[in-house]
Design a protein around this motif. Structure first.
Motif, mmCIF file in Angstrom:
data_model
loop_
_atom_site.group_PDB
_atom_site.id
_atom_site.type_symbol
_atom_site.label_atom_id
_atom_site.label_comp_id
_atom_site.label_asym_id
_atom_site.label_seq_id
_atom_site.Cartn_x
_atom_site.Cartn_y
_atom_site.Cartn_z
ATOM 1 N N CYS A 54 -5.124 -1.212 5.011
ATOM 2 C CA CYS A 54 -4.192 -2.109 4.613
ATOM 3 C C CYS A 54 -3.080 -1.978 5.541
ATOM 4 C CB CYS A 54 -3.724 -1.510 3.241
ATOM 5 S SG CYS A 54 -4.895 -1.443 2.116
ATOM 6 N N GLY A 55 -1.945 -3.124 5.367
ATOM 7 C CA GLY A 55 -0.820 -3.180 6.027
ATOM 8 C C GLY A 55 -0.633 -2.873 7.616
ATOM 9 N N THR A 56 -0.035 -1.887 8.032
ATOM 10 C CA THR A 56 0.101 -1.433 9.552
ATOM 11 C C THR A 56 -1.135 -1.027 9.780
ATOM 12 O OG1 THR A 56 2.405 -1.059 9.252
ATOM 13 C CG2 THR A 56 1.282 0.035 10.985
ATOM 14 N N SER A 57 -1.822 -0.093 8.935
ATOM 15 C CA SER A 57 -3.010 0.469 9.495
ATOM 16 C C SER A 57 -4.199 -0.539 9.523
ATOM 17 C CB SER A 57 -3.459 1.270 8.329
ATOM 18 O OG SER A 57 -2.573 2.207 8.407
ATOM 19 N N VAL A 99 -8.887 3.340 8.138
ATOM 20 C CA VAL A 99 -7.725 3.794 8.738
ATOM 21 C C VAL A 99 -6.611 3.738 7.884
ATOM 22 C CG1 VAL A 99 -6.361 3.093 10.743
ATOM 23 C CG2 VAL A 99 -8.880 2.578 10.878
ATOM 24 N N THR A 100 -5.970 4.920 7.469
ATOM 25 C CA THR A 100 -4.939 5.170 6.777
ATOM 26 C C THR A 100 -4.154 6.526 7.016
ATOM 27 O OG1 THR A 100 -4.869 5.786 4.317
ATOM 28 C CG2 THR A 100 -6.620 6.216 5.148
ATOM 29 N N GLN A 101 -2.917 5.908 7.279
ATOM 30 C CA GLN A 101 -2.047 7.282 7.482
ATOM 31 C C GLN A 101 -1.997 8.208 6.337
ATOM 32 O OE1 GLN A 101 1.149 9.589 7.430
ATOM 33 N NE2 GLN A 101 1.444 8.165 5.849
ATOM 34 N N VAL A 151 9.313 4.763 5.298
ATOM 35 C CA VAL A 151 8.378 4.046 4.891
ATOM 36 C C VAL A 151 7.770 2.939 5.683
ATOM 37 C CG1 VAL A 151 8.061 1.998 3.177
ATOM 38 C CG2 VAL A 151 9.305 4.055 2.530
ATOM 39 N N ALA A 152 8.426 2.729 6.849
ATOM 40 C CA ALA A 152 7.851 1.735 7.912
ATOM 41 C C ALA A 152 7.139 2.608 8.723
ATOM 42 C CB ALA A 152 8.856 0.900 8.607
ATOM 43 N N ALA A 153 6.074 2.207 8.772
ATOM 44 C CA ALA A 153 4.958 2.977 9.655
ATOM 45 C C ALA A 153 5.422 2.670 11.264
ATOM 46 C CB ALA A 153 3.447 2.832 9.529
ATOM 47 N N LEU A 229 5.578 -7.809 10.570
ATOM 48 C CA LEU A 229 5.357 -6.781 9.216
ATOM 49 C C LEU A 229 6.752 -5.981 9.538
ATOM 50 C CD1 LEU A 229 4.430 -5.880 6.451
ATOM 51 C CD2 LEU A 229 2.973 -4.317 8.019
ATOM 52 N N GLU A 233 9.672 -5.898 6.535
ATOM 53 C CA GLU A 233 9.970 -5.054 5.635
ATOM 54 C C GLU A 233 11.121 -4.228 5.683
ATOM 55 O OE1 GLU A 233 7.041 -1.547 7.717
ATOM 56 O OE2 GLU A 233 7.323 -1.537 5.533
ATOM 57 N N VAL A 350 0.856 3.957 -1.340
ATOM 58 C CA VAL A 350 0.446 2.869 -2.441
ATOM 59 C C VAL A 350 -0.750 3.359 -3.162
ATOM 60 C CG1 VAL A 350 0.293 0.343 -3.112
ATOM 61 C CG2 VAL A 350 1.605 1.026 -0.813
#
Ligand code: M6R
Length: 353
Positions: A54-57, A99-101, A151-153, A229, A233, A350
């Motif tokens: 999701c998102g950045t990942s 892929v997930t931080q 919060v921003a990766a 993104l 954000e 999230v």
């Protein structure tokens, strides 16, 4: 603490050379020309690969899929929230990579569980040891970026990029010495970008823009998405990323003198020349152009501003270009007085679908 910085985000952007060195440590043997990923030493896979994120990942996953395809591996990236076992061709030949931080994102965990249920092998690429993703997957590869508070990766995206580049050697063809040296040199080049960036000037020039657009091709396409993104954000302003070739299929109608277009153009290959063609189309509609470039092509002739990066291969260049875009987003948000480390409505992790 913030180590003297106003925001964790800037601290974490500046930590990228260190984070990337940690990611690479002990994993590349340049003398042998080999990559050794001890975390996944018992992963033996030769079939297709699917990424879920999701998102950045997800942007890192798009980058990883592109890199794997370049290595001759069939690979696709899916948004985890769109991934369901019923509709994707997954079976026991497939490796599904989450892929997930955080390793705790609900959508990503759900997709991984669905893949596991369908008999696929699962791999977590994560920053968090003993996270749910790491525990539940068959294998885990750690990106070793260190804790990320903003919060921003930022640093975790760069570390995901390099970890996935290493994974491509593991799953695809053998590495050449030149490829390994190029990866080894990325952290030092990131340091150069941090020391020479003119992002503050660019942010001052365009802080009042109506919207920000980002374009790129190949490895630079996920960077365009990620640039947008980051911008939306933390600045709360309209920002969108496009594959450069898609501009003329619709988005071009949006550009005006109040919508700067950030174009990532490196090297002088066919992809670069095509993106320069897209830049000319934008320029002809009076939109300001900011080229993120290594100066190898003549894109600067068509740009109002240049954000320079060292000349390296396109894979490394995408890491460097992204750092410039992180800095621009940060500087715009700072000038607007935004709550940079905790943007409104957003959470670091999230855990609901
Ligand atoms: O922890 P994860 O990498 O799974 O998180 C996924 C996204 O929520 C995350 O990448 C998000 O898009 C970024 N924090 C945005 O900067």
């Amino acid at each position: 603490g913030k180590g003297g910085y106003d925001h964790y985000m800037l601290k974490e952007i500046r930590e990228q050379p260190t984070a990337l060195r940690q990611c690479l440590r002990g994993r590349i043997d340049e003398l042998d020309g080999t990559v050794a990923l001890e975390d996944i030493a018992d992963l033996d896979h030769s079939g297709p690969v699917q990424f879920v994120a999701c998102g950045t990942s997800y942007h890192a996953a798009l980058f990883g899929a592109e890199r794997l395809r370049a290595a001759g591996v069939s690979a696709q990236a899916f948004l985890a929230s769109e991934y369901t076992r019923e509709r994707v061709p997954v079976d026991s030949d497939t490796l599904v990579v989450g892929v997930t931080q955080s390793g705790e994102t609900a959508d990503t965990l759900r997709a991984l569980r669905a893949a596991d249920g369908a008999g696929a092998t699962t791999l977590a690429v994560t920053n968090t040891v003993a996270s749910s993703a790491a525990r539940e997957c068959d294998h885990a590869l750690y990106i070793r970026a260190g804790p990320e508070i903003g919060v921003a990766a930022t640093k975790t995206f760069a570390s995901q990029q390099l970890a996935l580049a290493l994974l491509a050697f593991e799953l695809g063809g053998e590495a050449t010495r030149a490829e390994l040296e190029a990866i080894r040199d990325v952290p030092g080049h990131v340091q150069t970008v941090l020391e020479t960036t003119t992002a503050t000037e660019i942010a001052e020039a365009y802080v009042d823009a109506d919207a920000y657009f980002f374009v790129g091709r190949g490895y630079h396409y996920p960077v365009a998405l990620e640039g947008a993104l980051k911008m939306k954000e933390i600045t709360y302003k309209h920002a969108e990323g496009f594959a450069a070739g898609e501009l003329k299929h619709g988005p071009l109608a949006l550009v005006s003198e109040n919508t700067p277009v950030f174009a990532v153009v490196t090297g002088d290959d066919e992809a670069a020349r095509k993106t320069i063609g897209n830049v000319k189309e934008v320029e002809a509609r009076d939109a300001p152009v900011v080229a993120i470039t290594d100066g190898v092509s003549d894109v600067a002739r068509y740009a109002d501003h240049v954000l320079e990066i060292p000349a390296v291969d396109d894979l490394g260049a995408s890491v460097l270009a992204n750092v410039q875009l992180q800095l621009v987003a940060y500087r715009v948000a700072n000038q607007l007085g935004r709550s940079i480390d905790k943007p409104r409505h957003l959470a670091k992790s999230v855990t609901v679908e």
